[in-house]
Design a protein around this motif. Sequence first.
Motif, PDB file in Angstrom:
ATOM      1  N   LEU A  61       0.857  -1.194   0.000  1.00 38.49           N
ATOM      2  CA  LEU A  61       0.000   0.000   0.000  1.00 38.49           C
ATOM      3  C   LEU A  61       0.889   1.238   0.000  1.00 38.49           C
ATOM      4  N   PRO A  62       0.468   2.305  -0.645  1.00 37.21           N
ATOM      5  CA  PRO A  62      -0.879   2.508  -1.199  1.00 37.21           C
ATOM      6  C   PRO A  62      -1.090   2.011  -2.627  1.00 37.21           C
ATOM      7  N   ASP A  63      -0.112   1.334  -3.257  1.00 34.83           N
ATOM      8  CA  ASP A  63      -0.318   1.014  -4.678  1.00 34.83           C
ATOM      9  C   ASP A  63      -1.254  -0.172  -4.905  1.00 34.83           C
ATOM     10  N   LEU A  64      -1.664  -0.878  -3.850  1.00 34.19           N
ATOM     11  CA  LEU A  64      -2.571  -2.015  -3.969  1.00 34.19           C
ATOM     12  C   LEU A  64      -2.051  -3.067  -4.944  1.00 34.19           C
ATOM     13  N   ALA A  65      -0.757  -3.342  -4.898  1.00 29.51           N
ATOM     14  CA  ALA A  65      -0.181  -4.420  -5.710  1.00 29.51           C
ATOM     15  C   ALA A  65      -0.294  -5.724  -4.924  1.00 29.51           C
ATOM     16  N   LEU A  66      -0.861  -6.732  -5.592  1.00 27.48           N
ATOM     17  CA  LEU A  66      -1.099  -8.021  -4.938  1.00 27.48           C
ATOM     18  C   LEU A  66      -0.180  -9.063  -5.582  1.00 27.48           C
ATOM     19  N   TRP A  67       0.648  -9.705  -4.783  1.00 30.51           N
ATOM     20  CA  TRP A  67       1.611 -10.686  -5.273  1.00 30.51           C
ATOM     21  C   TRP A  67       1.139 -12.090  -4.890  1.00 30.51           C
ATOM     22  N   HIS A  68       1.126 -13.016  -5.891  1.00 30.93           N
ATOM     23  CA  HIS A  68       0.734 -14.391  -5.558  1.00 30.93           C
ATOM     24  C   HIS A  68       1.293 -15.354  -6.604  1.00 30.93           C
ATOM     25  N   TYR A  69       1.225 -16.653  -6.307  1.00 30.96           N
ATOM     26  CA  TYR A  69       1.637 -17.675  -7.277  1.00 30.96           C
ATOM     27  C   TYR A  69       0.432 -18.068  -8.119  1.00 30.96           C
ATOM     28  N   LYS A  70       0.652 -18.224  -9.436  1.00 25.80           N
ATOM     29  CA  LYS A  70      -0.451 -18.664 -10.304  1.00 25.80           C
ATOM     30  C   LYS A  70      -0.749 -20.136 -10.053  1.00 25.80           C
ATOM     31  N   GLY A  71       0.310 -20.918  -9.877  1.00 28.76           N
ATOM     32  CA  GLY A  71       0.129 -22.353  -9.631  1.00 28.76           C
ATOM     33  C   GLY A  71       0.541 -22.718  -8.214  1.00 28.76           C
ATOM     34  N   ASP A  72       1.358 -23.789  -8.112  1.00 29.93           N
ATOM     35  CA  ASP A  72       1.807 -24.229  -6.786  1.00 29.93           C
ATOM     36  C   ASP A  72       2.628 -23.134  -6.113  1.00 29.93           C
ATOM     37  N   ARG A  73       2.474 -23.020  -4.815  1.00 28.63           N
ATOM     38  CA  ARG A  73       3.297 -22.062  -4.062  1.00 28.63           C
ATOM     39  C   ARG A  73       4.663 -22.697  -3.803  1.00 28.63           C
ATOM     40  N   HIS A  74       5.705 -22.031  -4.260  1.00 30.62           N
ATOM     41  CA  HIS A  74       7.066 -22.556  -4.078  1.00 30.62           C
ATOM     42  C   HIS A  74       8.020 -21.385  -4.235  1.00 30.62           C
ATOM     43  N   TRP A  75       8.975 -21.267  -3.370  1.00 26.32           N
ATOM     44  CA  TRP A  75       9.848 -20.076  -3.438  1.00 26.32           C
ATOM     45  C   TRP A  75      10.725 -20.048  -4.677  1.00 26.32           C
TER      46      TRP A  75
END
Length: 348
Positions: free
Chosen positions: A266-280
Motif C-alpha cells: 500500500l498505497p499502490d494495492l499491488a497483490l503478489w501471488h503464485y499462479k500455480g503451486d506455491r514454491h519459493w
Amino acid sequence: MQKFTLAVVGAGVIGRTHIERILKSPEFTLAGVAEPSQAGRQWCAERNLPTYDNHCALLDATQAQGVVIATPNATHVQVATDCMTRGIPVLIEKPVADTLASAEQLIQVEKDTGVPVLVGHHRRQNPILQRARQIIAEGRLGQVVSANVMANFYKPPAYFDVAWRRQTGGGPVLINLIHDIDMLIFMLGEVLAVQGSLSNSVRGFEVEDTGAALLEFKCGTQAVMTVSDTATSPWCWDFCAGEQSQYPRQNVQTHFLSGTQGSLSLPDLALWHYKGDRHWHHELTREQTTVHEIDVYVQQLRHFRAVAERRETPICSAQDGWRTLQATQALLNAAQSGQRQTCPTFRT
Ligand SMILES: NC(=O)c1ccc[n+]([C@@H]2O[C@H](COP(=O)([O-])OP(=O)(O)OC[C@H]3O[C@@H](n4cnc5c(N)ncnc54)[C@H](O)[C@@H]3O)[C@@H](O)[C@H]2O)c1
C-alpha cells in the motif's frame, strides 16, 4: 438533499481543513466556529465566519445538526459531552481522548444519550484502505502472517517551538503512528499485545523522535512498525497516499502485508501471488488494483452526516477510537517499562 448544518470547535490546523471543506461544499452550511485564540479568531474574521469564544456559546447561539471537534486532545470529551447532552452528534478528531478513562466516559455518554459519535481516523475513509481490507477479508492473502509499516519523515525545528510537542505524549507515536496503528486494526482486527522501543537520541527532548513497535494481532499477524519525525525519508503514508496537498507526492509504498496465499503493498494495492503451486523457486505474479481517488476529509463529512441522520453506522466508533488509543498507549508503556503489554478487550 437539504444542506446539513455543521459547527466547528477549534480553528487550528485540522479545524481549518474541515472549515475549508465545509465552505466549498454544496452539501453543508457552517453555522459557526468556537475558537478562543486571537490568531484563530483572526483567521475566522478574514472569512466572515460567525465566531464564538467557547463551544457552549456556539451551541447556544446556533442550530448545528452536527459538531466537528478539532481541539487539543484533553478537551475532546468535555466538548463532546456538552454537544451530546444537547442531542447533537459529534465528529471528534483523533485520538478520541487523551486517556482511556476519558474515552470510556465518552462511550458512557453515548450510551446514556443515544447520540452518535464518529472518530476522525480519516484514513478509514480512503478507498485504498477500504479495498485492502476487502482483499484481506476475501482471503486473497490467506492468513496474514506479517505486516511491515514505515512512518518516517522530517519535521522542521520550528514545529517544536510549541512546548507540548517536546513533552511526553506530544511525539510522533501519539500524533502520527496512531494513524498507522488504526489502519492495521481496521484491516486486521484487535491487537493482542505490543512491544516497543523509543529513542530521543537526535533532538534530546523528553519526547521520542524515533520508535519501533512489534504488534501481535489476535488473528496471528505479527506487525513491525517504525516511526521517526527526524528522518529524511519518503516512506510515510501522508507523502504517498495523496490525502493532503501540503505534502509533495512520493511514488513509494509504506505498508506491506504478507499472507500464506499472497502479499499486498500500500498505497499502490499491488497483490503478489503464485499462479500455480506455491514454491519459493516459482515466479510470483503481480496483480494491480486501482481505485478512484477521493478527498477523504469531504468523504468523512458526508459519512458524518449519514451517521448523524442514523443512515450509517460510524466507520470509526468511540469504541474503535478507544481500541486504537489503547494499542498506541500500550506501545508507549512497553517502551517505558521494557515489558510486553497485553491489550485487553473493551469491557462493554
Ligand atoms: N485527522 C488528522 O489528519 C489530524 C491532523 C492534525 C491534528 N489532528 C487532531 O486534531 C486536534 C487538533 O489538532 P491541531 O493540530 O489542529 O491543533 P492546533 O493547536 O493547531 O488547533 C487547536 C485549536 O483549538 C483551539 N482550542 C483550544 N481549546 C479550545 C476549546 N476549549 N474550544 C475551542 N477551541 C479550542 C486552539 O486555540 C487552536 O486554535 C488534535 O486532537 C489532533 O490530534 C488530526
